[in-house]
Design a protein around this motif. Structure first.
Motif, PDB file in Angstrom:
ATOM      1  N   LYS A  70       0.832  -1.206   0.000  1.00  0.00           N
ATOM      2  CA  LYS A  70       0.000   0.000   0.000  1.00  0.00           C
ATOM      3  C   LYS A  70       0.866   1.256   0.000  1.00  0.00           C
ATOM      4  O   LYS A  70       0.593   2.227  -0.739  1.00  0.00           O
ATOM      5  CB  LYS A  70      -0.920   0.007   1.227  1.00  0.00           C
ATOM      6  N   LEU A  71       1.903   1.270   0.810  1.00  0.00           N
ATOM      7  CA  LEU A  71       2.778   2.443   0.863  1.00  0.00           C
ATOM      8  C   LEU A  71       3.506   2.644  -0.464  1.00  0.00           C
ATOM      9  O   LEU A  71       3.645   3.788  -0.944  1.00  0.00           O
ATOM     10  CB  LEU A  71       3.790   2.272   2.001  1.00  0.00           C
ATOM     11  N   ILE A  72       3.922   1.570  -1.093  1.00  0.00           N
ATOM     12  CA  ILE A  72       4.600   1.682  -2.394  1.00  0.00           C
ATOM     13  C   ILE A  72       3.646   2.231  -3.453  1.00  0.00           C
ATOM     14  O   ILE A  72       4.018   3.077  -4.289  1.00  0.00           O
ATOM     15  CB  ILE A  72       5.167   0.309  -2.813  1.00  0.00           C
ATOM     16  N   VAL A  73       2.387   1.766  -3.421  1.00  0.00           N
ATOM     17  CA  VAL A  73       1.395   2.259  -4.388  1.00  0.00           C
ATOM     18  C   VAL A  73       1.141   3.756  -4.183  1.00  0.00           C
ATOM     19  O   VAL A  73       1.044   4.525  -5.156  1.00  0.00           O
ATOM     20  CB  VAL A  73       0.090   1.444  -4.256  1.00  0.00           C
ATOM     21  N   ILE A  74       1.055   4.198  -2.930  1.00  0.00           N
ATOM     22  CA  ILE A  74       0.831   5.622  -2.646  1.00  0.00           C
ATOM     23  C   ILE A  74       2.005   6.456  -3.165  1.00  0.00           C
ATOM     24  O   ILE A  74       1.815   7.529  -3.771  1.00  0.00           O
ATOM     25  CB  ILE A  74       0.627   5.825  -1.130  1.00  0.00           C
ATOM     26  N   ILE A  75       3.219   5.999  -2.937  1.00  0.00           N
ATOM     27  CA  ILE A  75       4.391   6.736  -3.426  1.00  0.00           C
ATOM     28  C   ILE A  75       4.383   6.793  -4.945  1.00  0.00           C
ATOM     29  O   ILE A  75       4.695   7.839  -5.551  1.00  0.00           O
ATOM     30  CB  ILE A  75       5.683   6.085  -2.902  1.00  0.00           C
ATOM     31  N   TRP A  76       4.005   5.704  -5.594  1.00  0.00           N
ATOM     32  CA  TRP A  76       3.952   5.681  -7.065  1.00  0.00           C
ATOM     33  C   TRP A  76       2.888   6.646  -7.598  1.00  0.00           C
ATOM     34  O   TRP A  76       3.105   7.337  -8.598  1.00  0.00           O
ATOM     35  CB  TRP A  76       3.667   4.257  -7.537  1.00  0.00           C
ATOM     36  N   ILE A  77       1.739   6.711  -6.924  1.00  0.00           N
ATOM     37  CA  ILE A  77       0.670   7.617  -7.369  1.00  0.00           C
ATOM     38  C   ILE A  77       1.083   9.074  -7.154  1.00  0.00           C
ATOM     39  O   ILE A  77       0.841   9.939  -7.993  1.00  0.00           O
ATOM     40  CB  ILE A  77      -0.642   7.309  -6.620  1.00  0.00           C
ATOM     41  N   THR A  78       1.711   9.356  -6.031  1.00  0.00           N
ATOM     42  CA  THR A  78       1.999  10.736  -5.646  1.00  0.00           C
ATOM     43  C   THR A  78       3.204  11.311  -6.377  1.00  0.00           C
ATOM     44  O   THR A  78       3.247  12.524  -6.641  1.00  0.00           O
ATOM     45  CB  THR A  78       2.238  10.802  -4.121  1.00  0.00           C
ATOM     46  N   SER A  79       4.179  10.499  -6.680  1.00  0.00           N
ATOM     47  CA  SER A  79       5.442  10.999  -7.219  1.00  0.00           C
ATOM     48  C   SER A  79       5.238  11.709  -8.558  1.00  0.00           C
ATOM     49  O   SER A  79       4.486  11.253  -9.428  1.00  0.00           O
ATOM     50  CB  SER A  79       6.429   9.838  -7.396  1.00  0.00           C
ATOM     51  N   SER A  80       5.934  12.849  -8.699  1.00  0.00           N
ATOM     52  CA  SER A  80       5.883  13.595  -9.971  1.00  0.00           C
ATOM     53  C   SER A  80       6.762  12.961 -11.044  1.00  0.00           C
ATOM     54  O   SER A  80       6.649  13.298 -12.230  1.00  0.00           O
ATOM     55  CB  SER A  80       6.329  15.043  -9.743  1.00  0.00           C
ATOM     56  N   TYR A  81       7.612  12.010 -10.648  1.00  0.00           N
ATOM     57  CA  TYR A  81       8.482  11.329 -11.607  1.00  0.00           C
ATOM     58  C   TYR A  81       7.751  10.166 -12.277  1.00  0.00           C
ATOM     59  O   TYR A  81       7.858   9.957 -13.488  1.00  0.00           O
ATOM     60  CB  TYR A  81       9.764  10.833 -10.923  1.00  0.00           C
ATOM     61  N   THR A  82       7.041   9.408 -11.499  1.00  0.00           N
ATOM     62  CA  THR A  82       6.311   8.261 -12.066  1.00  0.00           C
ATOM     63  C   THR A  82       4.983   8.659 -12.687  1.00  0.00           C
ATOM     64  O   THR A  82       4.474   7.947 -13.551  1.00  0.00           O
ATOM     65  CB  THR A  82       6.056   7.220 -10.974  1.00  0.00           C
ATOM     66  N   LYS A  83       4.366   9.779 -12.198  1.00  0.00           N
ATOM     67  CA  LYS A  83       3.063  10.258 -12.702  1.00  0.00           C
ATOM     68  C   LYS A  83       2.013   9.144 -12.662  1.00  0.00           C
ATOM     69  O   LYS A  83       1.292   8.891 -13.624  1.00  0.00           O
ATOM     70  CB  LYS A  83       3.200  10.811 -14.129  1.00  0.00           C
ATOM     71  N   GLY A  84       1.970   8.456 -11.516  1.00  0.00           N
ATOM     72  CA  GLY A  84       1.018   7.355 -11.379  1.00  0.00           C
ATOM     73  C   GLY A  84      -0.430   7.806 -11.417  1.00  0.00           C
ATOM     74  O   GLY A  84      -1.287   7.108 -11.990  1.00  0.00           O
ATOM     75  N   ALA A  85      -0.718   8.987 -10.857  1.00  0.00           N
ATOM     76  CA  ALA A  85      -2.098   9.483 -10.871  1.00  0.00           C
ATOM     77  C   ALA A  85      -2.568   9.749 -12.297  1.00  0.00           C
ATOM     78  O   ALA A  85      -3.691   9.395 -12.670  1.00  0.00           O
ATOM     79  CB  ALA A  85      -2.195  10.753 -10.029  1.00  0.00           C
TER      80      ALA A  85
END
Length: 207
Positions: A70-85
């Motif tokens: 869950k924490l890894i998914v949140i970091i992926w969504i939030t990060s401006s580098y991965t642009k997960g959102a």
């Protein structure tokens, strides 16, 4: 399992909600928001994430390293580098809403009407209940006030006139048939049988 439930929620909510909310506040204040609506896309994705999190916490919480994932998914969504959102919105949320838009509009309209009708029915029921209770209390107060007034009137009348004494002569009650006054009858002595001694005395007197 490295992280527990409580620790994972602290990290996830701080990274996924607290920091982005403050950054977007600064963007609104200094007019530094992007013109393509990335901020709105982010919050739509996070709302969808909350719905999935509630379901997953009930079903797959037992999965190994669940809270770490869950924490890894949140970091992926939030990060401006991965642009997960942006990726989740463009490839999942937007196609889903486009295909179900009319159906969702009808469901939300029905839900809105049902909510309004239920809300106003509860309001009217509560209003009628309060009015009936107030009416009952008002009637009870009126009855208690009238009872107290009658009791005080009787007590004051008794105190003013007093009770009749033993020497007070009570007039005879007139007869309703002929209007003549009733004559009180004196009590008669009981008639006793003459004894032998009395008979002798009477005989001596006669002689």
């Amino acid at each position: 399992m490295v992280l527990g439930s409580f620790t994972s929620k602290i990290f996830c909510y701080s990274i996924g909600f607290l920091l982005p909310a403050y950054n977007h506040y600064k963007g609104l204040k200094y007019n530094r928001l992007s013109g393509d609506g990335d901020e709105l896309k982010y919050w739509l994705v996070m709302i969808a994430y909350l719905g999935c999190e509630i379901l997953c916490d009930l079903v797959v919480f037992w999965f190994p390293f669940y809270y770490d994932i869950k924490l890894i998914v949140i970091i992926w969504i939030t990060s401006s580098y991965t642009k997960g959102a942006t990726i989740l919105y463009s490839f999942h949320l937007s196609p889903f809403f486009d295909s179900k838009e009319n159906e969702l509009d009808n469901h939300f309209l029905q839900f809105e009407q049902l909510f309004k009708s239920t809300f106003w029915s509860i309001v009217h029921y509560t209003k009628d209940l309060i009015q009936s209770e107030i009416f009952k209390i008002f009637n009870t107060k009126i009855v208690e006030t009238s009872t107290k007034t009658n009791s005080s009137t009787i007590v004051s009348t008794t105190v003013q006139h007093g009770t009749p004494d033993a020497d007070t002569v009570i007039p005879d009650i007139q007869d309703n048939t002929n209007g003549a006054e009733r004559i009180p009858i004196a009590p008669t002595e009981p008639i006793t049988k003459p004894t032998k001694t009395r008979k002798r005395r009477i005989k001596n007197l006669q002689e």
